[in-house]
Write a protein that holds these residues in place. Structure first.
Motif, PDB file in Angstrom:
ATOM      1  N   VAL A  85       0.839  -1.204   0.000  1.00 18.79           N
ATOM      2  CA  VAL A  85       0.000   0.000   0.000  1.00 18.79           C
ATOM      3  C   VAL A  85       0.874   1.254   0.000  1.00 18.79           C
ATOM      4  O   VAL A  85       0.631   2.198  -0.768  1.00 18.79           O
ATOM      5  CB  VAL A  85      -0.940   0.002   1.220  1.00 18.79           C
ATOM      6  CG1 VAL A  85      -1.731   1.307   1.294  1.00 18.79           C
ATOM      7  CG2 VAL A  85      -1.892  -1.184   1.159  1.00 18.79           C
ATOM      8  N   PHE A  89       1.304   4.270  -2.787  1.00 21.90           N
ATOM      9  CA  PHE A  89       0.929   5.623  -2.371  1.00 21.90           C
ATOM     10  C   PHE A  89       2.021   6.636  -2.709  1.00 21.90           C
ATOM     11  O   PHE A  89       1.728   7.801  -2.987  1.00 21.90           O
ATOM     12  CB  PHE A  89       0.631   5.640  -0.878  1.00 21.90           C
ATOM     13  CG  PHE A  89      -0.091   6.883  -0.423  1.00 21.90           C
ATOM     14  CD1 PHE A  89      -1.421   7.073  -0.740  1.00 21.90           C
ATOM     15  CD2 PHE A  89       0.570   7.854   0.310  1.00 21.90           C
ATOM     16  CE1 PHE A  89      -2.082   8.229  -0.335  1.00 21.90           C
ATOM     17  CE2 PHE A  89      -0.088   9.003   0.720  1.00 21.90           C
ATOM     18  CZ  PHE A  89      -1.418   9.190   0.400  1.00 21.90           C
ATOM     19  N   PHE A  94      -3.691   4.681  -4.726  1.00 24.91           N
ATOM     20  CA  PHE A  94      -4.223   4.084  -3.506  1.00 24.91           C
ATOM     21  C   PHE A  94      -4.536   2.618  -3.793  1.00 24.91           C
ATOM     22  O   PHE A  94      -5.583   2.293  -4.348  1.00 24.91           O
ATOM     23  CB  PHE A  94      -5.465   4.831  -3.035  1.00 24.91           C
ATOM     24  CG  PHE A  94      -5.932   4.416  -1.658  1.00 24.91           C
ATOM     25  CD1 PHE A  94      -5.066   3.822  -0.759  1.00 24.91           C
ATOM     26  CD2 PHE A  94      -7.243   4.636  -1.267  1.00 24.91           C
ATOM     27  CE1 PHE A  94      -5.496   3.445   0.505  1.00 24.91           C
ATOM     28  CE2 PHE A  94      -7.686   4.259  -0.007  1.00 24.91           C
ATOM     29  CZ  PHE A  94      -6.799   3.667   0.877  1.00 24.91           C
ATOM     30  N   ASN A  95      -3.630   1.751  -3.426  1.00 21.20           N
ATOM     31  CA  ASN A  95      -3.771   0.315  -3.681  1.00 21.20           C
ATOM     32  C   ASN A  95      -4.619  -0.321  -2.591  1.00 21.20           C
ATOM     33  O   ASN A  95      -4.106  -0.875  -1.621  1.00 21.20           O
ATOM     34  CB  ASN A  95      -2.395  -0.345  -3.755  1.00 21.20           C
ATOM     35  CG  ASN A  95      -2.486  -1.841  -3.993  1.00 21.20           C
ATOM     36  OD1 ASN A  95      -3.456  -2.326  -4.585  1.00 21.20           O
ATOM     37  ND2 ASN A  95      -1.485  -2.573  -3.528  1.00 21.20           N
ATOM     38  N   ILE A  96      -5.932  -0.263  -2.771  1.00 18.36           N
ATOM     39  CA  ILE A  96      -6.821  -0.858  -1.779  1.00 18.36           C
ATOM     40  C   ILE A  96      -7.078  -2.338  -2.077  1.00 18.36           C
ATOM     41  O   ILE A  96      -7.851  -2.997  -1.389  1.00 18.36           O
ATOM     42  CB  ILE A  96      -8.146  -0.062  -1.713  1.00 18.36           C
ATOM     43  CG1 ILE A  96      -8.837  -0.239  -0.355  1.00 18.36           C
ATOM     44  CG2 ILE A  96      -9.072  -0.455  -2.852  1.00 18.36           C
ATOM     45  CD1 ILE A  96     -10.009   0.679  -0.133  1.00 18.36           C
ATOM     46  N   ASN A 152     -10.210   4.523 -12.215  1.00 15.48           N
ATOM     47  CA  ASN A 152      -9.733   4.726 -10.846  1.00 15.48           C
ATOM     48  C   ASN A 152      -9.285   3.404 -10.228  1.00 15.48           C
ATOM     49  O   ASN A 152     -10.039   2.428 -10.198  1.00 15.48           O
ATOM     50  CB  ASN A 152     -10.850   5.351  -9.997  1.00 15.48           C
ATOM     51  CG  ASN A 152     -10.333   5.852  -8.668  1.00 15.48           C
ATOM     52  OD1 ASN A 152      -9.777   5.105  -7.873  1.00 15.48           O
ATOM     53  ND2 ASN A 152     -10.527   7.135  -8.415  1.00 15.48           N
ATOM     54  N   VAL A 154      -8.816   2.603  -7.196  1.00 15.66           N
ATOM     55  CA  VAL A 154      -9.562   2.204  -6.003  1.00 15.66           C
ATOM     56  C   VAL A 154     -10.715   1.281  -6.391  1.00 15.66           C
ATOM     57  O   VAL A 154     -10.953   0.246  -5.755  1.00 15.66           O
ATOM     58  CB  VAL A 154     -10.087   3.442  -5.250  1.00 15.66           C
ATOM     59  CG1 VAL A 154     -10.987   3.022  -4.097  1.00 15.66           C
ATOM     60  CG2 VAL A 154      -8.925   4.289  -4.728  1.00 15.66           C
ATOM     61  N   ILE A 299      -3.261  -1.493   5.079  1.00 17.92           N
ATOM     62  CA  ILE A 299      -3.580  -0.078   4.866  1.00 17.92           C
ATOM     63  C   ILE A 299      -3.344   0.700   6.162  1.00 17.92           C
ATOM     64  O   ILE A 299      -2.769   1.788   6.155  1.00 17.92           O
ATOM     65  CB  ILE A 299      -5.038   0.079   4.401  1.00 17.92           C
ATOM     66  CG1 ILE A 299      -5.244  -0.611   3.044  1.00 17.92           C
ATOM     67  CG2 ILE A 299      -5.424   1.557   4.304  1.00 17.92           C
ATOM     68  CD1 ILE A 299      -6.677  -0.635   2.567  1.00 17.92           C
ATOM     69  N   LEU A 303      -0.571   3.707   6.678  1.00 19.90           N
ATOM     70  CA  LEU A 303      -0.951   5.041   7.140  1.00 19.90           C
ATOM     71  C   LEU A 303      -0.176   5.428   8.392  1.00 19.90           C
ATOM     72  O   LEU A 303       0.316   6.552   8.510  1.00 19.90           O
ATOM     73  CB  LEU A 303      -2.458   5.094   7.415  1.00 19.90           C
ATOM     74  CG  LEU A 303      -3.377   5.124   6.200  1.00 19.90           C
ATOM     75  CD1 LEU A 303      -4.831   4.999   6.635  1.00 19.90           C
ATOM     76  CD2 LEU A 303      -3.182   6.410   5.396  1.00 19.90           C
ATOM     77  N   SER A 307       3.672   5.717   4.963  1.00 15.64           N
ATOM     78  CA  SER A 307       4.072   5.126   3.678  1.00 15.64           C
ATOM     79  C   SER A 307       5.586   5.066   3.493  1.00 15.64           C
ATOM     80  O   SER A 307       6.069   4.892   2.368  1.00 15.64           O
ATOM     81  CB  SER A 307       3.437   5.897   2.499  1.00 15.64           C
ATOM     82  OG  SER A 307       2.026   5.809   2.564  1.00 15.64           O
TER      83      SER A 307
END
Length: 398
Positions: A85, A89, A94-96, A152, A154, A299, A303, A307
């Motif tokens: 993630v 970033f 945003f690699n969700i 996108n 996401v 994630i 955060l 990152s």
């Protein structure tokens, strides 16, 4: 001869540089988020069961130290998904979809472990590499959609979480070599496919944690010390300016998502190829149509670590530490979910890192300016007194 009065000024300048550095800002915001999260968690415990709040909080904060090997074992997969993630970033993505990449990497590792007959000394290595390839495939596809069609990431990556989970569950249930239908889970992996244990009795900790830390350090070097890393970060800051400067923005997007997927896939491989604390057994997978939690925990880890690869290493260890302590809180009547509340609040405050950094930096800057003003006033008074003494001596001499 060096002026002694210049030393305090140099020290203050050095301290000021540290305070205004990005590393200090990230570190201070993480500490503040952790502190506020723990305080909030204690208040929740106090409301739920006032008599056991202190004992439960001690388990949360200190319980992990009694299970340090398990802390490192459970930190391994979330360290890798956190790197997945965080790396994306840095590119402004945003690699969700780390959960899907993690699950696909786990399946590829399982497939090689069960279906390929290889020499004992390389079987587990090939299985790990297969897990990385599985994750790379599941990161590559959203990268293609983002780069070529501007879809996108996401949306595509979270959709691929579900696609990957259902696909893996279907493939495992349909493979009699892997799956035991009456136990609704996979068989134990052969010993040759298991990652070598670190030899700590009663724990699953293995060589995977060392490999994960090395990967995190390599990632830091790539991002900070190479042209490739500079291009990725520059594209993340401003893709139009980077393309004007000759950087290949679309190619970098595909490469970034592919590498991120590979990192998450390695997390799945490290998790499933781990030897169990029970001799002769290994980890198993139960296909019950539930998205892997380690992807979303990654994630949170990213955060909290801002990152930054090194920050992610430490934040994964911390999250794993309080998770292990949170399970012990059940000894005094608390549900294990209490730790999810604490982690959620910590991440909530981490999301406001810039605000907390700004407030903290403003406070420290004000303190430094007051100290500097006071020191300057003292120097001015001292010089004034010396001038008066000099004038008096001159008059007496005349």
């Amino acid at each position: 001869m060096q002026d002694n009065n210049s030393l305090p000024n140099k020290n203050k300048s050095y301290l000021k540089n540290i305070i205004h550095s990005s590393g200090f800002s990230s570190f201070s915001s993480a500490l503040m988020a952790i502190f506020l999260g723990l305080v909030f968690g204690f208040l929740v415990m106090l409301i739920a069961a006032p008599g056991n709040a202190l004992a439960g909080f001690q388990y949360v904060v200190l319980g992990g130290f009694n299970r340090i090997a398990d802390v490192f074992y459970f930190a391994t997969p979330i360290l890798m998904t956190g790197l997945a993630v965080g790396f994306a970033f840095k590119m402004g993505l945003f690699n969700i979809g780390a959960s899907g990449q993690y699950t696909m990497g786990m399946f590829f590792a399982l497939y090689v472990g069960f279906m390929w007959k290889l020499p004992d000394n390389i079987h587990w290595i090939v299985a790990i590499l297969a897990g990385m390839i599985g994750g790379m495939l599941w990161g590559f596809i959203p990268g293609i959609f983002k780069a070529l069609m501007n879809v996108n990431e996401v949306i595509t990556s979270i959709m691929f979480n579900y696609i990957g989970m259902y696909l893996v569950d279907m493939l495992i249930k349909g493979n009699s070599v892997m799956y035991i239908s009456d136990k609704t889970r996979t068989k134990y992996l052969p010993a040759s496919a298991q990652i070598p244990s670190l030899g700590i009795s009663g724990s699953n900790v293995n060589l995977g944690i060392i490999l994960a830390i090395i990967i995190g350090i390599i990632l830091y070097i790539v991002l900070q010390k190479t042209t490739f890393g500079y291009e990725l970060k520059a594209t993340g800051f401003n893709k139009y300016a980077s393309e004007y400067a000759g950087m290949k923005g679309k190619t970098n997007i595909i490469i970034t998502m592919t590498i991120a997927g590979g990192l998450a896939g390695l997390g799945g491989a490290f998790a499933i190829l781990a030897p169990s604390a029970i001799a002769g057994s290994s980890m198993t997978y139960e296909p019950i149509n539930i998205i892997a939690a380690n992807g979303f925990n990654g994630i949170a880890v990213a955060l909290l670590g801002n990152s930054h690869p090194i920050g992610i290493i430490f934040s994964s260890a911390f999250i794993s530490h309080i998770q292990r302590g949170g399970t012990l809180a059940s000894l005094v009547g608390y549900k294990p979910e209490i730790i999810d509340v604490v982690i959620a609040v910590i991440i909530y405050f981490s999301a406001f890192a810039m605000i907390m950094n700004s407030a903290l930096a403003k406070f420290i800057k004000g303190r430094l300016e007051k100290m500097h003003t006071a020191h300057a006033s003292e120097d001015e008074l001292e010089h004034t007194d010396l001038d008066k003494v000099s004038d008096n001596n001159t008059k007496e001499a005349e």
